[in-house]
Enzyme design. Sequence first.
Site, PDB file in Angstrom:
ATOM      1  N   LYS A  47      -5.507   4.121 -10.621  1.00 28.16           N
ATOM      2  CA  LYS A  47      -4.191   4.185 -11.270  1.00 28.16           C
ATOM      3  C   LYS A  47      -4.330   4.356 -12.780  1.00 28.16           C
ATOM      4  O   LYS A  47      -3.697   5.217 -13.384  1.00 28.16           O
ATOM      5  CB  LYS A  47      -3.439   2.893 -10.930  1.00 28.16           C
ATOM      6  CG  LYS A  47      -2.054   2.778 -11.504  1.00 28.16           C
ATOM      7  CD  LYS A  47      -1.269   1.633 -10.856  1.00 28.16           C
ATOM      8  CE  LYS A  47      -2.038   0.322 -10.847  1.00 28.16           C
ATOM      9  NZ  LYS A  47      -1.376  -0.699 -10.015  1.00 28.16           N
TER      10      LYS A  47
ATOM     11  N   SER B 191     -11.403  12.420 -46.569  1.00 23.70           N
ATOM     12  CA  SER B 191     -12.589  11.564 -46.573  1.00 23.70           C
ATOM     13  C   SER B 191     -12.345  10.430 -47.555  1.00 23.70           C
ATOM     14  O   SER B 191     -11.623  10.591 -48.537  1.00 23.70           O
ATOM     15  CB  SER B 191     -13.799  12.386 -47.009  1.00 23.70           C
ATOM     16  OG  SER B 191     -14.784  11.549 -47.592  1.00 23.70           O
TER      17      SER B 191
ATOM     18  N   ASN C 244       0.825  -1.220   0.000  1.00 24.27           N
ATOM     19  CA  ASN C 244       0.000   0.000   0.000  1.00 24.27           C
ATOM     20  C   ASN C 244       0.855   1.264   0.000  1.00 24.27           C
ATOM     21  O   ASN C 244       0.588   2.196  -0.763  1.00 24.27           O
ATOM     22  CB  ASN C 244      -0.960   0.008   1.198  1.00 24.27           C
ATOM     23  CG  ASN C 244      -1.896  -1.187   1.178  1.00 24.27           C
ATOM     24  OD1 ASN C 244      -1.948  -1.913   0.191  1.00 24.27           O
ATOM     25  ND2 ASN C 244      -2.616  -1.412   2.267  1.00 24.27           N
TER      26      ASN C 244
ATOM     27  N   TYR D  23      -6.755   1.166   3.205  1.00 23.82           N
ATOM     28  CA  TYR D  23      -6.626   0.685   1.830  1.00 23.82           C
ATOM     29  C   TYR D  23      -7.798  -0.202   1.437  1.00 23.82           C
ATOM     30  O   TYR D  23      -8.260  -1.027   2.227  1.00 23.82           O
ATOM     31  CB  TYR D  23      -5.314  -0.111   1.641  1.00 23.82           C
ATOM     32  CG  TYR D  23      -5.195  -0.653   0.229  1.00 23.82           C
ATOM     33  CD1 TYR D  23      -4.687   0.134  -0.797  1.00 23.82           C
ATOM     34  CD2 TYR D  23      -5.661  -1.934  -0.088  1.00 23.82           C
ATOM     35  CE1 TYR D  23      -4.622  -0.338  -2.104  1.00 23.82           C
ATOM     36  CE2 TYR D  23      -5.595  -2.413  -1.391  1.00 23.82           C
ATOM     37  CZ  TYR D  23      -5.077  -1.610  -2.395  1.00 23.82           C
ATOM     38  OH  TYR D  23      -5.016  -2.076  -3.688  1.00 23.82           O
TER      39      TYR D  23
ATOM     40  N   LYS E 107     -12.180  16.931 -49.280  1.00 29.40           N
ATOM     41  CA  LYS E 107     -12.235  17.190 -47.850  1.00 29.40           C
ATOM     42  C   LYS E 107     -10.881  17.333 -47.163  1.00 29.40           C
ATOM     43  O   LYS E 107      -9.953  16.562 -47.400  1.00 29.40           O
ATOM     44  CB  LYS E 107     -12.988  16.046 -47.157  1.00 29.40           C
ATOM     45  CG  LYS E 107     -14.449  15.987 -47.524  1.00 29.40           C
ATOM     46  CD  LYS E 107     -15.222  17.089 -46.852  1.00 29.40           C
ATOM     47  CE  LYS E 107     -15.979  16.526 -45.671  1.00 29.40           C
ATOM     48  NZ  LYS E 107     -16.581  17.589 -44.895  1.00 29.40           N
TER      49      LYS E 107
ATOM     50  N   GLU F 196     -11.343  18.001 -33.348  1.00 25.60           N
ATOM     51  CA  GLU F 196     -12.551  17.298 -32.900  1.00 25.60           C
ATOM     52  C   GLU F 196     -12.206  16.282 -31.819  1.00 25.60           C
ATOM     53  O   GLU F 196     -12.924  16.120 -30.829  1.00 25.60           O
ATOM     54  CB  GLU F 196     -13.225  16.606 -34.086  1.00 25.60           C
ATOM     55  CG  GLU F 196     -13.810  17.590 -35.099  1.00 25.60           C
ATOM     56  CD  GLU F 196     -14.065  16.981 -36.468  1.00 25.60           C
ATOM     57  OE1 GLU F 196     -14.522  17.716 -37.342  1.00 25.60           O
ATOM     58  OE2 GLU F 196     -13.801  15.780 -36.666  1.00 25.60           O
TER      59      GLU F 196
ATOM     60  N   THR G 186     -20.038  37.571 -28.758  1.00 29.04           N
ATOM     61  CA  THR G 186     -20.725  36.991 -27.605  1.00 29.04           C
ATOM     62  C   THR G 186     -21.940  36.290 -28.189  1.00 29.04           C
ATOM     63  O   THR G 186     -22.471  36.745 -29.215  1.00 29.04           O
ATOM     64  CB  THR G 186     -21.159  38.058 -26.581  1.00 29.04           C
ATOM     65  OG1 THR G 186     -22.147  38.902 -27.191  1.00 29.04           O
ATOM     66  CG2 THR G 186     -19.998  38.922 -26.112  1.00 29.04           C
ATOM     67  N   HIS G 187     -22.354  35.205 -27.601  1.00 30.95           N
ATOM     68  CA  HIS G 187     -23.444  34.375 -28.143  1.00 30.95           C
ATOM     69  C   HIS G 187     -23.140  33.978 -29.588  1.00 30.95           C
ATOM     70  O   HIS G 187     -24.059  33.742 -30.371  1.00 30.95           O
ATOM     71  CB  HIS G 187     -24.792  35.112 -28.086  1.00 30.95           C
ATOM     72  CG  HIS G 187     -25.075  35.750 -26.760  1.00 30.95           C
ATOM     73  ND1 HIS G 187     -25.841  35.144 -25.791  1.00 30.95           N
ATOM     74  CD2 HIS G 187     -24.665  36.931 -26.223  1.00 30.95           C
ATOM     75  CE1 HIS G 187     -25.909  35.939 -24.723  1.00 30.95           C
ATOM     76  NE2 HIS G 187     -25.197  37.022 -24.956  1.00 30.95           N
TER      77      HIS G 187
ATOM     78  N   GLN H 180      -6.985   0.544  -6.741  1.00 29.68           N
ATOM     79  CA  GLN H 180      -6.204   0.104  -7.901  1.00 29.68           C
ATOM     80  C   GLN H 180      -6.756   0.733  -9.187  1.00 29.68           C
ATOM     81  O   GLN H 180      -6.004   1.054 -10.104  1.00 29.68           O
ATOM     82  CB  GLN H 180      -6.251  -1.423  -7.979  1.00 29.68           C
ATOM     83  CG  GLN H 180      -5.507  -2.022  -9.153  1.00 29.68           C
ATOM     84  CD  GLN H 180      -5.417  -3.540  -9.015  1.00 29.68           C
ATOM     85  OE1 GLN H 180      -4.724  -4.040  -8.152  1.00 29.68           O
ATOM     86  NE2 GLN H 180      -6.124  -4.259  -9.852  1.00 29.68           N
TER      87      GLN H 180
ATOM     88  N   ASN I 208     -10.377  17.708 -43.189  1.00 26.56           N
ATOM     89  CA  ASN I 208     -11.171  17.796 -41.952  1.00 26.56           C
ATOM     90  C   ASN I 208     -10.313  18.059 -40.714  1.00 26.56           C
ATOM     91  O   ASN I 208      -9.193  17.559 -40.621  1.00 26.56           O
ATOM     92  CB  ASN I 208     -11.955  16.492 -41.756  1.00 26.56           C
ATOM     93  CG  ASN I 208     -12.955  16.266 -42.867  1.00 26.56           C
ATOM     94  OD1 ASN I 208     -13.537  17.211 -43.391  1.00 26.56           O
ATOM     95  ND2 ASN I 208     -13.125  14.998 -43.251  1.00 26.56           N
TER      96      ASN I 208
HETATM   97  N1  ARG Z   1      -2.037  -3.349  -7.352  1.00 23.36           N
HETATM   98  C1  ARG Z   1      -2.406  -2.840  -6.082  1.00 23.36           C
HETATM   99  C2  ARG Z   1      -2.963  -1.410  -6.218  1.00 23.36           C
HETATM  100  O1  ARG Z   1      -2.704  -0.786  -7.187  1.00 23.36           O
HETATM  101  C3  ARG Z   1      -1.225  -2.825  -5.168  1.00 23.36           C
HETATM  102  C4  ARG Z   1      -1.583  -2.761  -3.731  1.00 23.36           C
HETATM  103  C5  ARG Z   1      -2.172  -4.029  -3.293  1.00 23.36           C
HETATM  104  N2  ARG Z   1      -2.426  -3.989  -1.888  1.00 23.36           N
HETATM  105  C6  ARG Z   1      -3.299  -4.838  -1.290  1.00 23.36           C
HETATM  106  N3  ARG Z   1      -3.459  -4.686  -0.033  1.00 23.36           N
HETATM  107  N4  ARG Z   1      -3.949  -5.760  -1.959  1.00 23.36           N
HETATM  108  O2  ARG Z   1      -3.653  -0.954  -5.377  1.00 23.36           O
END
Ligand code: ARG
Length: 455
Positions: free
Chosen positions: A332, A284, A116, A324, A290, A297, A161-162, A329, A292
């Site tokens: 991430k 296109s 953790n 935790y 075209k 976008e 504006t608008h 996870q 584009n």
């Molecule tokens: N892959 C886990 C995460 O990103 C790592 C930490 C895992 N810790 C646990 N107590 N299971 O959170």
Amino acid sequence: MSTSGKTTLIGKIHPDVLAFTVGKDPVLDLELAVWDCVGTAAHVTMLSKMGVEPAVITEKECGKVIKALREVICEVHEGSFSISEADQDVHLAVERRLTERLGELGRKVHTGRSRNDQVAVDIRLHMRDQILGLIEESALLAQSLVKFGRKHLKVPMVGRTHLQPAMPSSVALWSTAYAESLLDDLLLVEAAYTLNDRCPLGSAAGYGVPLPIDRNLSARLLGFAAPHHNVFHASNARGKDEAVVLAACTQIMLTLSRMAEDLILFSMPEFGYFVLPAELCTGSSIMPQKYNPDVLELIRAKTATVMGYSATANTILKALPGGYNRDLQETKELYMEGMRVTRSSLRIMTLMADSVRVRPERLRGGFSAGVYATDKALALVAGGMPFRDAYQHVRAHLDELEDADPDAALAAKSHLGGTAGLDFKGYQMRIKAVLAAARSRRRSSERTIARLMGH
Ligand code: ARG
């Protein structure tokens, strides 16, 4: 436990459960691999200085671990380091690799830490590097926009504006507005950097460890401003760190998205104010004529994507109990993707800003007499008429309004930040300061890590 379970460093797990819980970590965590080695080096160095008898890890052993970590980093760079499903994540993969190389010694490195605090520190090191890149790329786009403004300083553009014609404005006012918006967004990024500049190491599972660890030393070795103080908070800050950076990325994307929308609109043939170079457009499959603005976008759409990541990260955190939880996870990937999308959008928008062509005749052609109505009312005010009377007079005689000189109209707004009062030097100084600070932080971080890793 099921006998068909897959053996991992930390027990047997049903293969389906392993696959489900591991998710994309074997791929995503490769981005953290170098940082995991660096974080491990700091942790082991701190352990070797703990001054307990017998030592958990001696200084000599610490040297061996760091050497092995350097070798793992080489494997990462060569592409031969991999994270298997049985490893679960980069943390256990690095520990496995160390144990394969160092035997018994490898089995000591996890003393006094948990995955953790390990993953939290990995992400913070990754994020420091990414935020510095984000700052540089934002500042470089701001620089391109200021340059663009300087180049087309005197080109008039109808202010709207608008979306309706409103008042005389200029290409420079348009482009430097987005530069300034990015510089403002960078204040949020700076806050994200400051929040990220804390070391969670030593919080372990979230409750500390009964060992005389030196958390200040761990933080210093990694170049963090300080450790988090409360270890439970250090653990809970996982996810929030990611959410804060996504909030800053969202603001940058919102700036890019509005600018993209302007460029799409004003490069339409009907406006023709700007021309996007052919090689920055896509064609296109059926319509040969075209060109584009797909890039613009996609920036508009990716803004929604990043906003979604930000909302998802906040929602994951919303009802999460303290401590935790595996939910974290998932933050991430949101952070990594959000950062990747924002940085690539900044880079492609810089390419756009550096190559967009301006058509002064079309921009001038966009002016109609109505655009000068407010200026006219204010001219009457200058002659002593109260503003409301002047407003009503001009409104009652709109059909008598005459075309005026756009250049004179731009020159007349010489107040701070007006078309003739833009502080290019000020912009340049702000951009230079931002770039210099980011580069000096990067150098100092690289020096600190080189010192820790012994090269
Ligand atoms: N892959 C886990 C995460 O990103 C790592 C930490 C895992 N810790 C646990 N107590 N299971 O959170």
